[in-house]
Motif scaffolding. Structure first.
Motif: not given
Length: 282
Positions: A160-186
């Motif tokens: 991603g070129d932007g940010s990653v935002s997990n809001l209140a009430g949201g569930t962000l789940r990574c269940t494997n060994i993948g790679t996340w690359t991004f230039q914004g905020n988390f």
């Protein structure tokens, strides 16, 4: 009399439809024109908006490459993307999945395999259910307020070129060994499960707000000798490793600023030394 959704008539007398609505009147095939309203020249394509809602007979299925301007899945709507090497390209707009609004949340299941890829040139917003195993490339922000699950093991699981935002009430789940690359905020104000995934920050000035949930592997990766500073607000729990990498030929240091506690659980690793040089400072 013509009802063209208020989009008017363009030069040459062609009707400019403002959106295409999935009906599933014939079967499940996204590319079958008779599954869409209005019934004109075919399924939605580049520069056009596809809307899938609860008012349909068949679930919308994508099993060959599709390119559509923007994709909106409203409450009750379901889209599946499956098959070998099937790509979904959204080059002109965003990807929006609505939460429960008088019906079940909108749902997207991206279980294509092989070299499949999901590309979104706009913002990706999920307030419903989104599961995907494919690799994804997003040119804008990812915002999650629903159930977002990535089961990809790809080295480009999310770019991603932007940010990653997990809001209140949201569930962000990574269940494997993948790679996340991004230039914004988390930022995380909901529930974040990193699994064994690797998160690479490769911008120039980025922030992390974990909400107390742990990363597995966190890497600061600067390019072309440009220094990278990542500021962490609150505590930073790590279940795997933190590493620093300056891929350029200069001596710029990557910096991790901690405004809370850094904790390792299990056999945690802190690696400040890449290729014989000091690449990081805390």
């Amino acid at each position: 009399y013509e009802n063209d959704g208020g989009a008017g008539v363009v030069a040459g007398g062609d009707i400019a439809w403002n959106a295409w609505h999935w009906t599933g009147a014939t079967n499940n095939d996204f590319n079958n024109a008779t599954n869409w309203y209005p019934l004109v020249t075919g399924p939605p394509g580049n520069g056009e908006t596809a809307i899938v809602s609860t008012d349909n007979i068949n679930v919308c299925e994508i099993n060959v490459d599709v390119s559509v301007g923007s994709l909106i899945i409203l409450s009750g709507g379901v889209v599946t993307c499956s098959g070998l090497n099937v790509n979904l390209d959204i080059p002109d707009g965003g990807f929006y999945i609505e939460g429960a609004n008088g019906d079940a949340p909108g749902r997207f299941y991206g279980d294509s395999t092989g070299g499949s890829f999901l590309t979104v040139d706009g913002k990706w917003e999920n307030y419903g259910t989104c599961y995907f195993i494919t690799a994804a490339n997003v040119d804008d922000d990812l915002v999650n307020g629903g159930d977002f699950r990535c089961t990809s093991s790809s080295t480009t699981a999310f770019v991603g070129d932007g940010s990653v935002s997990n809001l209140a009430g949201g569930t962000l789940r990574c269940t494997n060994i993948g790679t996340w690359t991004f230039q914004g905020n988390f930022s995380n104000a909901g529930d974040f499960y990193a699994g064994r995934s690797r998160f690479i920050f490769n911008g120039t000035s980025q922030t992390i707000t974990t909400g107390g949930d742990a990363f597995h592997t966190l890497e600061l990766f600067s390019q072309n000798s440009a220094p990278l500073t990542v500021t962490v607000y609150g505590d930073l729990p790590i279940t795997g490793a933190i590493s620093f990498d300056n891929s350029g030929t200069g001596t710029a240091l990557n910096t991790l600023k901690l405004l809370g506690n850094l904790t390792f659980t299990g056999a945690g690793i802190l690696d400040l030394d890449f290729a014989g040089g000091s690449d990081g400072v805390i």
